[in-house]
Design an enzyme around this catalytic site. Structure first.
Site, short mmCIF file in Angstrom:
data_model
loop_
_atom_site.label_atom_id
_atom_site.label_comp_id
_atom_site.label_asym_id
_atom_site.label_seq_id
_atom_site.Cartn_x
_atom_site.Cartn_y
_atom_site.Cartn_z
N SER A 140 54.41 -44.01 6.34
CA SER A 140 54.02 -42.63 6.62
C SER A 140 54.47 -41.71 5.49
O SER A 140 55.68 -41.64 5.20
CB SER A 140 54.63 -42.17 7.95
OG SER A 140 54.17 -42.97 9.01
N ARG A 180 59.57 -50.61 7.40
CA ARG A 180 58.64 -49.91 6.50
C ARG A 180 57.99 -48.65 7.07
O ARG A 180 57.17 -48.03 6.40
CB ARG A 180 57.55 -50.86 5.99
CG ARG A 180 58.06 -52.01 5.16
CD ARG A 180 56.97 -52.59 4.28
NE ARG A 180 55.88 -53.17 5.04
CZ ARG A 180 54.80 -53.71 4.47
NH1 ARG A 180 54.68 -53.73 3.16
NH2 ARG A 180 53.83 -54.22 5.21
N ASP A 181 58.33 -48.27 8.31
CA ASP A 181 57.72 -47.04 8.84
C ASP A 181 58.68 -46.34 9.81
O ASP A 181 58.33 -46.03 10.94
CB ASP A 181 56.40 -47.36 9.54
CG ASP A 181 55.52 -46.12 9.71
OD1 ASP A 181 55.79 -45.10 9.05
OD2 ASP A 181 54.56 -46.18 10.52
N ILE A 182 59.90 -46.09 9.33
CA ILE A 182 60.89 -45.39 10.15
C ILE A 182 60.55 -43.91 10.19
O ILE A 182 60.47 -43.24 9.15
CB ILE A 182 62.31 -45.57 9.59
CG1 ILE A 182 62.65 -47.06 9.44
CG2 ILE A 182 63.33 -44.86 10.48
CD1 ILE A 182 62.78 -47.81 10.72
#
Length: 385
Positions: A133, A88-90
């Protein structure tokens, strides 16, 4: 220092799930605990730099580096997705290049699983809290429904950011509802059509048009790599820039091809250290120059000359030095190094192709104050190679 993950029984269950992710490219979850109703994760420390930090210090990434990132990280995403976990935050700040002891590292590590989510039937049916992000989040993720394909989207955005150095917000044209990252590639030939096609599919807003899984993307990637290497005029895998000393010059070539002169200058120093088996960043003495293998010196020189169209390179500097009869002060004035006869003379640099011939590579690696002696040693080495 550990950071708070969140609250509640469900969060603790996800922490337990993360602890089961045993993979060499994922930091090991060592412990988790509650403090003032907040849940904290304690993870393995990974030495190295994030790709975001590398972009700041070394400049734009090359196509070869993007192939490497995809080759290393798609299997990691496949691993976590099979185990029902979405990161969920690559983004580049959450991709770490592990530094090996005594040298540079190659393994990429996916860090910061603090917002990772377990895939459940409930999670797939209902929207939830949006975490991640901005700029790297897929459309469905921004609406609160993260899917495995959302991680694939984030990886695609990370790649185009590393290629361009431009914020994802500026790489997406909201008026035409499409990514325009190609418009920001400095060298129009820097990205092959095959890689561009893969990146475009990673970045599709529509889920049916995006890769359905990391496994599907990995298959497409491997096929593209085989086709790219077999294309006439393309270097085969055996035609590399690796010297007998074991030094790999592909990254230097890619930096020079992209005209990332400052990053290439730093890389040249690092490669010279590697070639003579000294720690990267060590200052070099005249004896070190004498021990520099001819093959490595010639590779460095040829790469600089080729990609600067004959303006830069050690042999170019030698020709200029010989033309002024070995007068170091005149040499510095000719190539644009100020404050001659001082080690600071090579610190006033212009990292542009318009710099005077011979201006690069710098001699920042030279130890001591009598830097003209290093130039003499280098020129003698070039003459004897």
């Amino acid at each position: 220092m550990p950071s708070p993950l969140g609250r509640g029984v469900s969060i603790r269950q996800e922490a337990v799930r993360l602890r089961e992710l045993q993979h060499p490219q994922i930091p090991q979850l060592l412990e988790y605990f509650e403090l003032d109703t907040d849940l904290y994760l304690v993870e393995e420390w990974i030495p190295g730099q994030t790709l975001a930090q590398e972009l700041e210090t070394q400049g734009l990434f090359s196509e070869a580096q993007i192939w490497e990132i995809l080759q290393q990280l798609l299997p990691v995403l496949q691993f976590i997705h099979v185990r029902q976990v979405i990161h969920r935050d690559i983004k580049p700040a959450n991709i770490m290049r592990r530094t090996a002891v005594g040298g540079t590292g190659k393994d990429l590590v996916l860090i910061d699983f603090g917002v990772a989510k377990q895939i459940t039937a409930t999670a797939l049916l209902y929207t939830g809290t949006t975490v991640g992000s901005p700029g790297y989040m897929a459309p469905e993720h921004m609406r609160g429904k993260a899917l495995p394909a959302s991680d694939i989207y984030g990886l695609g955005v990370s790649c185009i950011y590393l290629l361009t150095g431009i914020s994802p917000f500026d790489l997406f044209d909201v008026t035409s509802d499409r990514w325009v990252w190609r418009d920001y590639i400095l060298n129009k030939d820097a990205v092959s059509d095959r890689l561009a096609a893969i990146l475009d599919k990673l970045l599709q807003n529509s889920l049916p048009q995006r890769y359905k899984s990391a496994a599907e993307a990995l298959v497409a990637l491997n096929c593209a790599i085989k086709l790219e290497s077999s294309q006439p005029g393309k270097p085969k895998s055996g035609d590399n820039l690796k010297s007998q000393a074991g030094v790999d010059y592909h990254h230097l070539r890619d930096l020079l091809a992209l005209r990332q002169w400052q990053a290439a200058d730093k890389q040249t120093w690092a490669l010279m250290c590697q070639a003579i088996r000294k720690p990267i960043g060590s200052y070099l003495f005249t004896g070190d120059i004498e021990n520099l293998p001819c093959e490595d010196l010639q590779i460095i020189d040829e790469l600089w000359k080729k990609y600067s169209k004959g303006r830069f390179g050690f042999s170019v500097q030698k020709q200029i030095y010989d033309s002024v009869d070995g007068d170091y002060a005149k040499f510095c004035a000719t190539i644009g190094w100020s404050l001659a006869l001082s080690p600071s003379s090579v610190q006033q640099l212009s990292f542009r192709l318009s710099a005077p011939p011979g201006h690069l590579p710098s001699h920042n690696w030279a130890a001591g104050t009598q830097v003209w002696r290093h130039l003499n040693a280098l020129n003698a080495k070039l003459a004897n190679c």
